[in-house]
Scaffold this active site. Structure first.
Site, PDB file in Angstrom:
ATOM      1  N   HIS A 281       2.446   0.121   9.559  1.00 50.31           N
ATOM      2  CA  HIS A 281       1.451   0.710  10.002  1.00 50.31           C
ATOM      3  C   HIS A 281       0.138   0.443   8.806  1.00 50.31           C
ATOM      4  O   HIS A 281       0.864   0.388   7.702  1.00 50.31           O
ATOM      5  CB  HIS A 281       1.253   2.115  10.353  1.00 50.31           C
ATOM      6  CG  HIS A 281       1.867   3.153   9.494  1.00 50.31           C
ATOM      7  ND1 HIS A 281       3.128   2.984   8.844  1.00 50.31           N
ATOM      8  CD2 HIS A 281       0.981   4.088   8.710  1.00 50.31           C
ATOM      9  CE1 HIS A 281       2.865   3.781   7.817  1.00 50.31           C
ATOM     10  NE2 HIS A 281       1.794   4.485   7.810  1.00 50.31           N
ATOM     11  N   ASP A 283      -2.500   3.069   6.986  1.00 46.01           N
ATOM     12  CA  ASP A 283      -2.913   4.331   6.895  1.00 46.01           C
ATOM     13  C   ASP A 283      -4.378   4.602   7.207  1.00 46.01           C
ATOM     14  O   ASP A 283      -5.109   3.744   6.776  1.00 46.01           O
ATOM     15  CB  ASP A 283      -2.676   5.171   5.509  1.00 46.01           C
ATOM     16  CG  ASP A 283      -1.334   5.272   5.250  1.00 46.01           C
ATOM     17  OD1 ASP A 283      -0.291   5.439   6.167  1.00 46.01           O
ATOM     18  OD2 ASP A 283      -0.956   4.940   3.927  1.00 46.01           O
ATOM     19  N   HIS A 337       2.051  -1.409   5.705  1.00 44.14           N
ATOM     20  CA  HIS A 337       3.302  -1.203   4.869  1.00 44.14           C
ATOM     21  C   HIS A 337       4.204  -0.315   6.018  1.00 44.14           C
ATOM     22  O   HIS A 337       3.891   0.001   7.057  1.00 44.14           O
ATOM     23  CB  HIS A 337       3.296  -0.229   4.083  1.00 44.14           C
ATOM     24  CG  HIS A 337       2.546   0.964   4.422  1.00 44.14           C
ATOM     25  ND1 HIS A 337       1.041   1.246   4.705  1.00 44.14           N
ATOM     26  CD2 HIS A 337       2.890   2.182   4.265  1.00 44.14           C
ATOM     27  CE1 HIS A 337       0.797   2.492   4.758  1.00 44.14           C
ATOM     28  NE2 HIS A 337       1.791   2.955   4.703  1.00 44.14           N
ATOM     29  N   ARG A 347      16.848   9.197   1.473  1.00 42.93           N
ATOM     30  CA  ARG A 347      15.699   8.686   0.578  1.00 42.93           C
ATOM     31  C   ARG A 347      14.552   9.811   0.832  1.00 42.93           C
ATOM     32  O   ARG A 347      14.352  10.464   1.777  1.00 42.93           O
ATOM     33  CB  ARG A 347      15.057   7.321   1.238  1.00 42.93           C
ATOM     34  CG  ARG A 347      13.862   6.972   0.515  1.00 42.93           C
ATOM     35  CD  ARG A 347      13.071   5.453   1.273  1.00 42.93           C
ATOM     36  NE  ARG A 347      11.872   5.020   0.446  1.00 42.93           N
ATOM     37  CZ  ARG A 347      10.698   5.452   1.018  1.00 42.93           C
ATOM     38  NH1 ARG A 347      10.451   5.869   1.900  1.00 42.93           N
ATOM     39  NH2 ARG A 347       9.698   4.958   0.127  1.00 42.93           N
TER      40      ARG A 347
END
Length: 418
Positions: A281, A283, A337, A347
């Site tokens: 997507h 942002d 990204h 993570r």
């Protein structure tokens, strides 16, 4: 399966598909379905038989649920076309801001040049010597870990009551409260930072939602957001220089803007090749300032392939968002990204989204319009309208801005429910 890009209208009013049920007062014959794709806003009448489309309001997915899975549940499976591995490391610019803060004009011009090259191609660069104290970043991770290791019942204290309500502390497990398929393998904690800090401080937000024991957490994130705001305004100045406009144009534009802060926690996944921590997507916001831990997982689409952004503990990743793309008249690319997961280690990442003041008109400076023979890439809009669209009617992907503009300029405009 209900598509994530489905919009439903009843008698000219849009209904969010997230946590929604069809209104008994609205006959099925008066519903219209809008299907957003990457190029068109399509509409056609559709008789809807099932009175309940989506009802995930009571669903709760936490890290313990994800960590106890031996296989990836079907709700988390992503299309194979999206599950293309990245093998190459992105050679994004690493910009040293020390000389910028010292006022070294030659170094500033050099930084602007390399940032321009990145923003014209993929919209991503990293900064070092950025002025945000490493101890503050470490403290933010400490509190992130503390929160996500709480029992689910405690985390749910920070769950917003409404889809559009970003003015509260918002815990989400895999966004299962909003979506029913292509779920991300993660938990998030999100909160809004007001344009006027006196209106609602971050400290008060944490104390009122989680209790007095979380006052220190609120203080840490208040300071973290203040550091991010200062950095964002500095980056805006360099971006203006890189575009050849008044160097204070974007800095002044965002001076009274707000922001959204998000903490991400990605548990280990038994089959990481079948899902994402965050799907592909761009942002919707203007800039994204991200710190990822040493585990890594951020990938950028550049030169027609996915590439790995190597984590650097002394650096912050800067991504161009869709709103800033509009503010540059389409010259700078919003960064496409995603985040991948792994089977061994959790993570974590800290994400700060830079936004204009909600009622501000998103319009490029005249210098960027005149050079294009007075052609505008996008019409005027406000950040509040774009935010409303993404929070209620559209799941962010690679075409969010394009779909929003199609919706905004539809020949049959529909007024928002506010």
């Amino acid at each position: 399966m209900i598509p994530n890009n489905l919009i439903i209208a009843c008698n000219g009013s849009l209904l969010p598909i997230f946590n929604a049920t069809l209104s008994p007062s609205c006959p099925t014959s008066t519903y219209t379905v809008f299907l957003m794709d990457s190029t068109h806003l399509l509409s056609s009448p559709l008789e809807i038989q099932d009175q309940t489309l989506v009802d995930h309001h009571n669903s709760s997915i936490g890290s313990s649920f994800l960590q106890n899975q031996t296989n990836v549940p079907k709700e988390f499976l992503w299309p194979k076309v999206d599950l293309v591995n990245a093998h190459q490391e992105l050679l994004e610019p690493l910009v040293d801001l020390e000389r910028f803060f010292r006022g070294d004009e030659l170094a500033i011009q050099q930084s602007a040049k390399v940032i321009r090259a990145a923003c014209l191609t993929h919209g991503c660069f990293q900064v070092i010597n950025h002025g945000v104290d490493s101890h503050l970043i470490n403290a933010a991770y400490y509190h992130l870990n503390r929160f996500f290791h709480l029992p689910l019942s405690h985390k749910l204290r920070a769950r917003r009551a409404t889809t559009a309500g970003l003015n509260t502390l918002n815990y989400s497990g895999a966004h299962s409260d909003r979506f029913s398929s292509n779920l991300p393998w993660k938990e998030t904690l999100t909160f809004r930072v007001h344009e006027n800090p006196k209106e609602s401080s971050v400290v008060d937000l944490f104390k009122s939602s989680l209790g007095d024991d979380f006052e220190e957490m609120g203080i840490t994130y208040q300071k973290y957001c203040e550091g991010m705001k200062s950095l964002a305004l500095a980056v805006m100045e360099i971006l203006a220089i890189s575009l050849g406009v008044d160097r204070l144009h974007y800095k002044n534009y965002f001076q009274d803007g707000g922001s959204i802060m998000r903490c991400n926690y990605y548990p280990p996944c038994p089959e990481p090749g079948l899902t994402f921590g965050t799907g592909p997507h761009c942002d919707a916001t203007s800039l994204t300032i991200l710190h990822q831990d040493e585990v890594g997982g951020l990938e950028i689409f550049a030169n027609n392939k996915w590439q790995i952004v190597r984590p650097r503990q002394d650096a912050l990743v800067i991504n161009i968002g869709e709103t800033f793309t509009a503010l540059t008249n389409g010259r700078y690319k919003s960064c496409l990204h995603r985040a991948v997961v792994n089977s061994e280690r959790a993570r974590k990442s800290l994400v700060y989204f830079v936004c204009p003041r909600e009622d501000k008109v998103v319009r490029p400076p005249e210098d960027l319009v005149q050079g294009d023979q007075l052609l505008r890439a996008y019409p005027d809009f406000t950040w509040s309208d774009f935010l409303h669209f993404t929070q209620n009617y559209y799941r962010a992907d690679a075409h969010t801005l394009h779909s929003f503009i199609k919706w905004l300029s539809s020949s049959n405009p529909i007024h928002h429910n506010r």
